[in-house]
Scaffold this motif. Structure first.
Motif, PDB file in Angstrom:
ATOM      1  N   LYS A  19       2.737  10.054   6.305  1.00  0.00           N
ATOM      2  CA  LYS A  19       3.228   8.792   6.856  1.00  0.00           C
ATOM      3  C   LYS A  19       2.341   7.601   6.509  1.00  0.00           C
ATOM      4  N   ALA A  20       1.331   7.800   5.744  1.00  0.00           N
ATOM      5  CA  ALA A  20       0.441   6.691   5.403  1.00  0.00           C
ATOM      6  C   ALA A  20       1.167   5.517   4.746  1.00  0.00           C
ATOM      7  N   PRO A  21       2.092   5.756   3.795  1.00  0.00           N
ATOM      8  CA  PRO A  21       2.814   4.606   3.206  1.00  0.00           C
ATOM      9  C   PRO A  21       3.588   3.799   4.251  1.00  0.00           C
ATOM     10  N   SER A  22       4.200   4.491   5.199  1.00  0.00           N
ATOM     11  CA  SER A  22       4.939   3.778   6.248  1.00  0.00           C
ATOM     12  C   SER A  22       3.995   2.925   7.080  1.00  0.00           C
ATOM     13  N   ARG A  23       2.849   3.475   7.424  1.00  0.00           N
ATOM     14  CA  ARG A  23       1.870   2.714   8.193  1.00  0.00           C
ATOM     15  C   ARG A  23       1.408   1.484   7.423  1.00  0.00           C
ATOM     16  N   ALA A  24       1.198   1.654   6.145  1.00  0.00           N
ATOM     17  CA  ALA A  24       0.737   0.537   5.325  1.00  0.00           C
ATOM     18  C   ALA A  24       1.766  -0.588   5.309  1.00  0.00           C
ATOM     19  N   MET A  25       3.052  -0.219   5.164  1.00  0.00           N
ATOM     20  CA  MET A  25       4.108  -1.228   5.135  1.00  0.00           C
ATOM     21  C   MET A  25       4.199  -1.960   6.477  1.00  0.00           C
ATOM     22  N   ARG A  27       1.873  -2.154   8.806  1.00  0.00           N
ATOM     23  CA  ARG A  27       0.655  -2.912   9.085  1.00  0.00           C
ATOM     24  C   ARG A  27       0.743  -4.302   8.453  1.00  0.00           C
ATOM     25  N   ALA A  28       1.356  -4.372   7.288  1.00  0.00           N
ATOM     26  CA  ALA A  28       1.494  -5.662   6.604  1.00  0.00           C
ATOM     27  C   ALA A  28       2.389  -6.631   7.383  1.00  0.00           C
ATOM     28  N   THR A  32      -0.481  -3.064  14.654  1.00  0.00           N
ATOM     29  CA  THR A  32      -1.863  -2.618  14.849  1.00  0.00           C
ATOM     30  C   THR A  32      -1.849  -1.102  15.091  1.00  0.00           C
ATOM     31  N   ASP A  33      -3.020  -0.513  15.162  1.00  0.00           N
ATOM     32  CA  ASP A  33      -3.087   0.924  15.421  1.00  0.00           C
ATOM     33  C   ASP A  33      -2.340   1.292  16.701  1.00  0.00           C
TER      34      ASP A  33
END
Length: 558
Positions: A19-25, A27-28, A32-33
């Motif tokens: 899920k890192a790509p989803s978090r990156a999108m 977050r932009a 926040t966390d």
């Protein structure tokens, strides 16, 4: 809400690297966390500068988002479209109006389905985006609340948009000077909000509140008001409560809820478009609803609201005396509403209405049950050899209940309007406007311009108008729309000729073309369907997929 439920509800929960790509999108976009473990609430905004009905909804969407955030969710605002019926009426552009209902439903379903929102707030302000929003919410069936953008204030002299349409008709008759028309045009629409009478926007807002999909009071608030801002914040928060309780649209949108909506629309003398939209919304959620239900309920529900277009008062004046809640409480106490229906408050309709105060003694907007404007429904479902599968009339009592006249046939709204303006249409005529149905138009345009021209020329009591198109909530007079089968399908309305006698009987609910059966057979044998007016684009696609108006004109039917 405990952590386990936050994680269960949260679409973008990250338990691994996938899920890192989803978090990156996300977050932009400002996540926040802490936001990644909150329920996501999609805020579907119909904001647009194309119409005053929706020009303020960006601000309302932000308020709804703030309400969701404060209640422990993470709001994500996204837009869908709106068009302006008031601007498009009388033009080719109006063919896109009913189409926009389907586009809005499709777009809400598409965005929310793709992004995985846990719950939704949808905010609508004009005729088609309200049922479009509800259809989108129903398809997704996730905890949801609808918010109405609110009604406009009247212009000076108690004017509104319909005043402008009718002033144009009066000018063509010679009853108004050009400068007088200009004076009305400049002041009739003074700012944000939906058209001020019990036209389609206010009708559908009231119906949706009666369905239980809006918070109490949402349908009767001024567009620019602290009440409307508070309504939006409360709606955002309410979605989190619905998530906690696992209450979805399918729990609220029951057959009994739709019967409540029909009852309230009748009591308010609402728009004929409510028939089309309520059937479409019921279809979407899987509730059986038919034209016969409007007739059945209409036999026992009176018209109580003296509101425009057939009456005197505007929605802002109804807001000032308490909106529709006191009316609904009266109907409930009379046994005309199902009080056990669940609503977006998490409580039943009866529980929501328990502490509602009655209207002030000195008011003339809502009549008492023993002194109705009309003892039964103004929405008349007509059948006959001219409408074998039904038609919808709006007979408030001011027009009488019977009309007989000679057909004056037009193949489009523009031709009919010209016929009225130029004096071709005379007292005793039944104006027939055909090839304006869902497929034939395509798009089932509203006949507001010709009906307003008829009223403006002083022919409202002497001319009837029938069509396979539909009417604006602002239309009034002796009008019958939604005639099915439509002309494009070879329905009997395609076979009417100038001079044919047409009889409309709103007591026996019939519409009759006095032409022999053999003559109709002969005419049908000679009839040929016109070629489609559009072969590419959204109108062509709509014409290929849309169903009959007698079933809500939906594009995802069986």
């Amino acid at each position: 809400m405990n952590e386990d439920k936050r994680r269960r509800y949260s679409a973008p929960v990250v338990d691994g690297i996938a899920k890192a790509p989803s978090r990156a999108m996300l977050r932009a976009t400002g996540f926040t966390d802490e936001d990644f473990v909150k329920p996501q609430v999609g805020i579907a905004s119909t904001w647009s500068r194309v119409t005053p009905c929706n020009m303020h909804i960006d601000g309302l969407a932000r308020e709804a988002g703030a309400g969701a955030d404060a209640a422990g969710g993470k709001s994500v605002i996204f837009n869908t479209i709106t068009i302006s019926d008031g601007i498009a009426n009388g033009t080719e552009g109006m063919k896109y109006s009913l189409v926009s209902r389907e586009v809005i439903a499709d777009s809400i379903e598409t965005v929310a389905g793709c992004e995985g929102f846990d719950g939704l707030v949808a905010i609508g302000g004009c005729d088609k985006n309200m049922p479009g929003c509800l259809m989108g919410l129903a398809r997704l069936n996730r905890p949801s609340v609808f918010v109405y953008g609110g009604t406009i204030q009247p212009g000076p002299g108690h004017t509104d948009l319909i005043s402008v349409f009718e002033a144009v008709g009066a000018y063509t008759k010679g009853d108004k000077r050009l400068i007088e028309v200009e004076q009305v045009e400049k002041v009739a629409v003074p700012g944000p909000g939906s058209c001020g009478g019990m036209y389609t926007a206010n009708t559908m807002a009231s119906a949706i509140e009666a369905l239980g999909m809006s918070l109490p009071g949402s349908s009767a608030q001024n567009a620019v008001s602290e009440d409307k801002l508070a309504d939006c914040r409360a709606a955002g928060a309410a979605v989190l409560d619905l998530l906690e309780r696992d209450i979805k649209p399918s729990d609220i949108l029951t057959r009994e809820a739709f019967e409540n909506a029909i009852t309230v629309v009748i009591a308010l003398a609402g728009s004929t478009n409510a028939v089309l939209h309520l059937m479409a919304m019921a279809h979407t959620i899987g509730v059986p609803l038919s034209l016969e239900d409007f007739t059945r309920i209409g036999k026992r529900v009176p018209v109580l609201a003296d509101v425009r277009p057939s009456g005197h008062y505007l929605m802002s004046e109804l807001v000032a005396i308490g909106g529709i809640q006191p009316l609904m409480k009266t109907l409930l106490e009379e046994g005309l509403l199902h009080g056990d229906c669940l609503t977006v408050t998490g409580r039943t309709l009866a529980e929501n209405l328990a502490d509602v105060a009655p209207y002030p003694d000195e008011q003339n907007i809502i009549r008492a049950l023993d002194n109705p404007i009309k003892k039964d429904s103004h929405l008349r479902i007509l059948y006959g050899n001219l409408a074998p599968t039904g038609a919808v009339a709006k007979i408030t009592g001011h027009e009488g209940t019977h009309f007989s006249g000679k057909a004056r046939v037009f193949a489009s709204e523009e031709d009919a309007t010209a016929g009225v303006m130029e004096g071709t249409v005379v007292a005793g005529d039944v104006v027939v406007i055909r090839y304006e149905g869902p497929r034939g138009g395509p798009g089932m345009r509203e006949m507001l311009t010709p009906t307003s021209a008829i009223m403006g020329r002083g022919l409202g009591n002497d001319v009837a108008l029938i069509t396979d198109g539909r009417f604006s909530g602002g239309s009034h007079g002796f009008v019958v729309g939604h005639i099915t089968p439509e002309a494009q399908e070879g329905g009997p309305i395609a076979l009417v000729e100038d001079g044919d006698e047409i009889v409309i009987d709103a007591e026996h609910n019939t519409i009759t073309l006095n032409v022999s059966e053999q003559a109709m057979i002969d005419r049908h044998a000679r009839w040929q369907a016109p070629a489609p007016r559009y072969t590419r684009g959204v109108l062509a696609k709509y014409a290929r997929t849309v169903g009959s108006a007698s079933q809500g004109a939906v594009t995802d039917g069986d």
